[in-house]
Design a protein around this motif. Sequence first.
Motif, PDB file in Angstrom:
ATOM      1  N   ALA A   1       0.836  -1.198   0.000  1.00  0.00           N
ATOM      2  CA  ALA A   1       0.000   0.000   0.000  1.00  0.00           C
ATOM      3  C   ALA A   1       0.870   1.246   0.000  1.00  0.00           C
ATOM      4  O   ALA A   1       1.816   1.363   0.785  1.00  0.00           O
ATOM      5  CB  ALA A   1      -0.914  -0.009   1.217  1.00  0.00           C
ATOM      6  N   ASP A   2       0.555   2.171  -0.889  1.00  0.00           N
ATOM      7  CA  ASP A   2       1.274   3.445  -0.991  1.00  0.00           C
ATOM      8  C   ASP A   2       0.224   4.546  -1.029  1.00  0.00           C
ATOM      9  O   ASP A   2      -0.180   5.010  -2.090  1.00  0.00           O
ATOM     10  CB  ASP A   2       2.144   3.450  -2.244  1.00  0.00           C
ATOM     11  CG  ASP A   2       2.998   4.711  -2.355  1.00  0.00           C
ATOM     12  OD1 ASP A   2       3.045   5.476  -1.365  1.00  0.00           O
ATOM     13  OD2 ASP A   2       3.607   4.916  -3.416  1.00  0.00           O
ATOM     14  N   GLY A   3      -0.231   4.959   0.164  1.00  0.00           N
ATOM     15  CA  GLY A   3      -1.348   5.884   0.238  1.00  0.00           C
ATOM     16  C   GLY A   3      -2.605   5.188  -0.259  1.00  0.00           C
ATOM     17  O   GLY A   3      -2.950   4.101   0.198  1.00  0.00           O
ATOM     18  N   ASP A   4      -3.280   5.790  -1.224  1.00  0.00           N
ATOM     19  CA  ASP A   4      -4.466   5.170  -1.824  1.00  0.00           C
ATOM     20  C   ASP A   4      -4.107   4.251  -2.988  1.00  0.00           C
ATOM     21  O   ASP A   4      -4.986   3.604  -3.563  1.00  0.00           O
ATOM     22  CB  ASP A   4      -5.430   6.248  -2.329  1.00  0.00           C
ATOM     23  CG  ASP A   4      -6.006   7.060  -1.169  1.00  0.00           C
ATOM     24  OD1 ASP A   4      -6.100   6.506  -0.056  1.00  0.00           O
ATOM     25  OD2 ASP A   4      -6.337   8.234  -1.396  1.00  0.00           O
ATOM     26  N   ASP A   5      -2.837   4.190  -3.333  1.00  0.00           N
ATOM     27  CA  ASP A   5      -2.402   3.369  -4.464  1.00  0.00           C
ATOM     28  C   ASP A   5      -1.721   2.095  -3.962  1.00  0.00           C
ATOM     29  O   ASP A   5      -1.377   1.960  -2.788  1.00  0.00           O
ATOM     30  CB  ASP A   5      -1.428   4.162  -5.349  1.00  0.00           C
ATOM     31  CG  ASP A   5      -2.079   5.408  -5.933  1.00  0.00           C
ATOM     32  OD1 ASP A   5      -3.285   5.326  -6.249  1.00  0.00           O
ATOM     33  OD2 ASP A   5      -1.386   6.439  -6.037  1.00  0.00           O
ATOM     34  N   LEU A   6      -1.529   1.171  -4.900  1.00  0.00           N
ATOM     35  CA  LEU A   6      -0.820  -0.071  -4.616  1.00  0.00           C
ATOM     36  C   LEU A   6       0.439  -0.139  -5.478  1.00  0.00           C
ATOM     37  O   LEU A   6       0.381   0.100  -6.698  1.00  0.00           O
ATOM     38  CB  LEU A   6      -1.711  -1.286  -4.898  1.00  0.00           C
ATOM     39  CG  LEU A   6      -2.979  -1.434  -4.042  1.00  0.00           C
ATOM     40  CD1 LEU A   6      -3.783  -2.638  -4.505  1.00  0.00           C
ATOM     41  CD2 LEU A   6      -2.614  -1.566  -2.566  1.00  0.00           C
ATOM     42  N   ARG A   7       1.537  -0.451  -4.848  1.00  0.00           N
ATOM     43  CA  ARG A   7       2.798  -0.607  -5.574  1.00  0.00           C
ATOM     44  C   ARG A   7       3.091  -2.097  -5.720  1.00  0.00           C
ATOM     45  O   ARG A   7       3.202  -2.822  -4.725  1.00  0.00           O
ATOM     46  CB  ARG A   7       3.933   0.092  -4.833  1.00  0.00           C
ATOM     47  CG  ARG A   7       5.250   0.091  -5.611  1.00  0.00           C
ATOM     48  CD  ARG A   7       6.276   1.047  -5.031  1.00  0.00           C
ATOM     49  NE  ARG A   7       6.640   0.690  -3.671  1.00  0.00           N
ATOM     50  CZ  ARG A   7       6.344   1.400  -2.592  1.00  0.00           C
ATOM     51  NH1 ARG A   7       5.623   2.525  -2.725  1.00  0.00           N
ATOM     52  NH2 ARG A   7       6.738   1.027  -1.384  1.00  0.00           N
TER      53      ARG A   7
ATOM     54  N   GLN B   1      -7.745  -9.897  -7.193  1.00  0.00           N
ATOM     55  CA  GLN B   1      -8.338  -8.729  -7.844  1.00  0.00           C
ATOM     56  C   GLN B   1      -9.735  -9.053  -8.385  1.00  0.00           C
ATOM     57  O   GLN B   1     -10.656  -8.225  -8.279  1.00  0.00           O
ATOM     58  CB  GLN B   1      -7.419  -8.257  -8.975  1.00  0.00           C
ATOM     59  CG  GLN B   1      -6.099  -7.652  -8.487  1.00  0.00           C
ATOM     60  CD  GLN B   1      -5.173  -7.321  -9.641  1.00  0.00           C
ATOM     61  OE1 GLN B   1      -4.708  -8.201 -10.358  1.00  0.00           O
ATOM     62  NE2 GLN B   1      -4.931  -6.035  -9.840  1.00  0.00           N
TER      63      GLN B   1
ATOM     64  N   ARG C   1     -14.583  -4.803  -1.916  1.00  0.00           N
ATOM     65  CA  ARG C   1     -13.405  -4.837  -1.055  1.00  0.00           C
ATOM     66  C   ARG C   1     -13.771  -5.235   0.373  1.00  0.00           C
ATOM     67  O   ARG C   1     -13.065  -6.034   1.010  1.00  0.00           O
ATOM     68  CB  ARG C   1     -12.711  -3.476  -1.066  1.00  0.00           C
ATOM     69  CG  ARG C   1     -11.410  -3.418  -0.264  1.00  0.00           C
ATOM     70  CD  ARG C   1     -10.760  -2.052  -0.388  1.00  0.00           C
ATOM     71  NE  ARG C   1     -10.527  -1.705  -1.785  1.00  0.00           N
ATOM     72  CZ  ARG C   1      -9.463  -2.114  -2.479  1.00  0.00           C
ATOM     73  NH1 ARG C   1      -8.558  -2.889  -1.899  1.00  0.00           N
ATOM     74  NH2 ARG C   1      -9.312  -1.751  -3.742  1.00  0.00           N
TER      75      ARG C   1
END
Length: 471
Positions: free
Chosen positions: A33-39, A165, A173
């Motif tokens: 998790a990178d804030g609201d994004d996914l790395r 996914q 979710r």
Amino acid sequence: MFAPRVCFVDIETTGSSPARERVTEVGVVSVEADGDDLRVSEWSSLVNPGVPIPGEIQWLTGITNEMVRSAPPFSDIAPDLAARLHDSIFVAHNVRFDYGFLRAEFARCGLTWRAPTLCTVRLSRLLYPDRAPHSLDAIVARFGIDGETRHRALGDARVLWRFLQRLVALHGRDEVEQTVERLLARPATPAFLPPEALDEVPPVPGVYLFYGLNAHPIYIGKSVDIRARVAGHFNADYANPTDARLAQEVRRIEWEETAGEIGALLREAELIKTRLPAHNIALRRRAQVVFTQFDSLGRPRLISVADLQADRLADLFGPFGSRAGARRRLSDIAVEHTLCLKAMGLEARARRAEPDAPCFNYQLRRCHGCCVGAERAADHAQRVAQAVEPLRVPAWPYLGAVALVERNAQTQREDWHLFDRWCWLGSVRTLDAALQLARTTERKFEIDAYRIARQAIARANAGMLQVESLA
């Protein structure tokens, strides 16, 4: 994402046993998790297993001996792999297999590695209980996850990430995360057991039976808390090779309640003798047990436990795990008490053929010289008797049959365990049944019952069990 960092992992191996086989490839898809994004990042490596890859495994995975010959051994990739898996949820399909293999490989490198695990087989079964099978091939077909190289580590790890996914897209979710949280809170039970299997096992004393694909049990165990013990098998991280095999084979669990530990021990021994489960090797080897009897000159005669009757226990010593074990133990006693190996009949065969030669202990000044006439045979026999006295089978401490009454205040269960002359006659629930059993049951000596009886009587002498005379 249900955790700050998740690693979808797949491995390829030379076989199915983490204790004997080795990893040939590792693939990892890391999602962070990178804030609201996914790395998302990927990593994979072939691994030189140090052993040949069987032909059928080469055909299934496409990984050949030639491909891994120049690949690094697991010890070379271990630090990098451990760093990638650090502080993450470990996700795999039939997770105990992949997790167990990696634990074993890390251990061979001297590294201790643990991680919380999530099994996508169990996730699929929980969300789709009526959509069997839940193999990775079935999931690929069911959800249309194509375009990945199957039966290769990174390709299968990508399938798992894409599967999650798809689940989020179909269920939302919140529902997926709630389902994952339920699984993360549960013991990592084998993939082929239904999700509620562990919940049905009661937290009481008793025995449990693991079954595979047929009606014959593959393992039988006991505990004062069978639910906790069963969960212990499933949470063993493959540290025990037997647990690793059980996790792959078990399909069904049965159990029997007892009032306490003595009843569980007795029932376990009885079931193992009658059902002969494949993975209970230790208890099935008891037929090798022997006792000894000494003649007037202090020479031992070994007696197989299979030949013993209740009325022949007087003047016996032991038990010993095997004939070889008995000879080793008696030889050690001879050294400790400066006894004569030749006079006891324990000298090596080649030296016994030399009647006038001193025994080996005498040459080391560990024998008083019975072998050369320096000690009278009668005096030596008396010293033998004194040295082995702690091994004597104790006399039966009661006038006849007794019932050792085991009670469980929590479950209100009461078991009457009947013994006579160290023989177990059976276990019942009432005094009337105990009296009937004592009158009609043959006294048959068995080594497991003897050991359990000594433990039970020690507890009775300490006031922990009630004793009822049935004579």
